[in-house]
Write a protein that holds these residues in place. Sequence first.
Motif, short mmCIF file in Angstrom:
data_model
loop_
_atom_site.label_atom_id
_atom_site.label_comp_id
_atom_site.label_asym_id
_atom_site.label_seq_id
_atom_site.Cartn_x
_atom_site.Cartn_y
_atom_site.Cartn_z
N ASP A 1 -81.23 -50.91 -44.71
CA ASP A 1 -81.56 -51.81 -45.80
C ASP A 1 -80.63 -53.01 -45.73
N ALA A 2 -81.16 -54.13 -45.29
CA ALA A 2 -80.35 -55.33 -45.09
C ALA A 2 -79.77 -55.84 -46.40
N ASP A 3 -80.50 -55.69 -47.51
CA ASP A 3 -80.00 -56.17 -48.80
C ASP A 3 -78.74 -55.43 -49.21
N LEU A 4 -78.76 -54.12 -49.09
CA LEU A 4 -77.61 -53.32 -49.49
C LEU A 4 -76.44 -53.53 -48.54
N THR B 1 -70.99 -53.85 -63.41
CA THR B 1 -71.82 -54.44 -62.34
C THR B 1 -71.08 -54.53 -61.02
N LEU B 2 -69.79 -54.89 -61.07
CA LEU B 2 -68.99 -55.21 -59.89
C LEU B 2 -69.76 -56.23 -59.05
N GLY B 3 -70.03 -55.93 -57.77
CA GLY B 3 -70.74 -56.89 -56.92
C GLY B 3 -72.24 -56.67 -56.85
N GLY B 4 -72.76 -55.78 -57.70
CA GLY B 4 -74.21 -55.62 -57.78
C GLY B 4 -74.80 -54.57 -56.86
N GLN C 1 -70.54 -63.41 -60.71
CA GLN C 1 -71.00 -64.46 -59.80
C GLN C 1 -71.39 -63.88 -58.45
N VAL C 2 -70.54 -63.00 -57.91
CA VAL C 2 -70.86 -62.37 -56.62
C VAL C 2 -72.11 -61.52 -56.75
N ALA C 3 -72.20 -60.76 -57.84
CA ALA C 3 -73.37 -59.89 -58.03
C ALA C 3 -74.65 -60.70 -58.14
N GLN C 4 -74.60 -61.82 -58.89
CA GLN C 4 -75.81 -62.64 -59.04
C GLN C 4 -76.27 -63.17 -57.69
N SER C 5 -75.31 -63.60 -56.86
CA SER C 5 -75.66 -64.09 -55.53
C SER C 5 -76.30 -62.98 -54.70
N ASN C 6 -75.74 -61.79 -54.75
CA ASN C 6 -76.31 -60.67 -53.99
C ASN C 6 -77.70 -60.31 -54.48
N ILE C 7 -77.88 -60.31 -55.79
CA ILE C 7 -79.18 -59.98 -56.38
C ILE C 7 -80.22 -61.04 -56.01
N ASP C 8 -79.82 -62.30 -56.09
CA ASP C 8 -80.73 -63.39 -55.71
C ASP C 8 -81.12 -63.28 -54.24
N ASN C 9 -80.14 -63.01 -53.39
CA ASN C 9 -80.42 -62.91 -51.95
C ASN C 9 -81.33 -61.74 -51.63
N ALA C 10 -81.30 -60.71 -52.47
CA ALA C 10 -82.18 -59.56 -52.27
C ALA C 10 -83.58 -59.79 -52.85
N LEU D 1 -84.36 -60.07 -56.07
CA LEU D 1 -84.54 -59.19 -57.22
C LEU D 1 -84.14 -59.87 -58.53
N THR D 2 -84.09 -61.18 -58.51
CA THR D 2 -83.63 -61.94 -59.68
C THR D 2 -84.45 -61.64 -60.92
N ASP D 3 -85.76 -61.47 -60.76
CA ASP D 3 -86.62 -61.27 -61.92
C ASP D 3 -86.46 -59.89 -62.54
N LYS D 4 -85.82 -58.96 -61.84
CA LYS D 4 -85.67 -57.59 -62.35
C LYS D 4 -84.30 -57.32 -62.96
N VAL D 5 -83.34 -58.19 -62.74
CA VAL D 5 -81.96 -57.91 -63.14
C VAL D 5 -81.42 -59.02 -64.03
N GLU D 6 -80.84 -58.62 -65.15
CA GLU D 6 -80.15 -59.54 -66.05
C GLU D 6 -78.70 -59.10 -66.18
N ILE D 7 -77.77 -59.98 -65.78
CA ILE D 7 -76.35 -59.69 -65.92
C ILE D 7 -75.88 -60.26 -67.25
N ARG D 8 -75.24 -59.42 -68.05
CA ARG D 8 -74.67 -59.88 -69.32
C ARG D 8 -73.15 -59.87 -69.19
N LEU D 9 -72.57 -61.04 -69.27
CA LEU D 9 -71.14 -61.22 -69.02
C LEU D 9 -70.34 -61.10 -70.31
N GLY D 10 -69.20 -60.41 -70.22
CA GLY D 10 -68.29 -60.29 -71.35
C GLY D 10 -67.91 -58.84 -71.57
N PRO D 11 -66.99 -58.59 -72.51
CA PRO D 11 -66.62 -57.20 -72.84
C PRO D 11 -67.86 -56.41 -73.25
N ALA D 12 -68.04 -55.26 -72.65
CA ALA D 12 -69.28 -54.50 -72.87
C ALA D 12 -69.45 -54.08 -74.33
#
Length: 229
Positions: A29-32, A74-77, A104-113, A115-126
């Motif tokens: 799996d090239a994305d992973l 999330t770490l790097g996605g 930021q790293v995770a969003q880039s990885n998700i976009d490159n895979a 999968l942008t339309d399936k994943v929403e990253i919410r930033l901040g203290p959980a």
Amino acid sequence: MAEQIFGSKLFNKIKAVDSYIVDALHPADADLDSTLKANARSSLNAIDVSPVHGKLLYLLAKITNAKRILEFGTLGGYSAIWFAKALPKGGKLITCELEPKHAQVAQSNIDNAGLTDKVEIRLGPALETIERMGREGVEDFDMVFIDADKENNAAYFKFALEHSHSGTVIVVDNVVRRGSLVDEEQQSSQVVGVRNMFEWLKTEKRVECTAVQTLGSKGWDGMVLARVL
């Protein structure tokens, strides 16, 4: 640390078994693969789930026909991409991350895979993120994966219960912590946070659950597996 517990010879064999499983049962799996490489280039800590556990989470999402998944940490996605690949068309993963660099790293990885339309990253203290989600009236989730700051495991689990339905699966990672769970001398905030979650789960009647120890390329740990009644 794992080498100290098991010895280098045994731990090398443990890692070799994980590699054998991946080679035998995980199609390339090239994305992973590219996600792990990008995380390393960005100097993120290599604390992603292992490929074997990533595939396990993927399968749990598939088995439960999950359409809405919530992730803490999330770490790097890497795990987010596993989940996104399991989601059907129209499915959604909301993943909570504290650190802007990780997001930021995770969003880039998700976009490159792709999968942008399936994943929403919410930033901040959980804790703040889930408070806002509660006010927004978020839809119930079909699966929840808790893999963030262990001090707040119980709070995250309680939120998951309040925003779930019968059959929702909740997984909590890193609960054995090389045996620290039962070592009375270990009193770090993370270990205490895991113990507090177990103590609360003893009397929680809304779920049926167990915990399993895991041994693999990431060492000795474990996870809680729960199903909402």
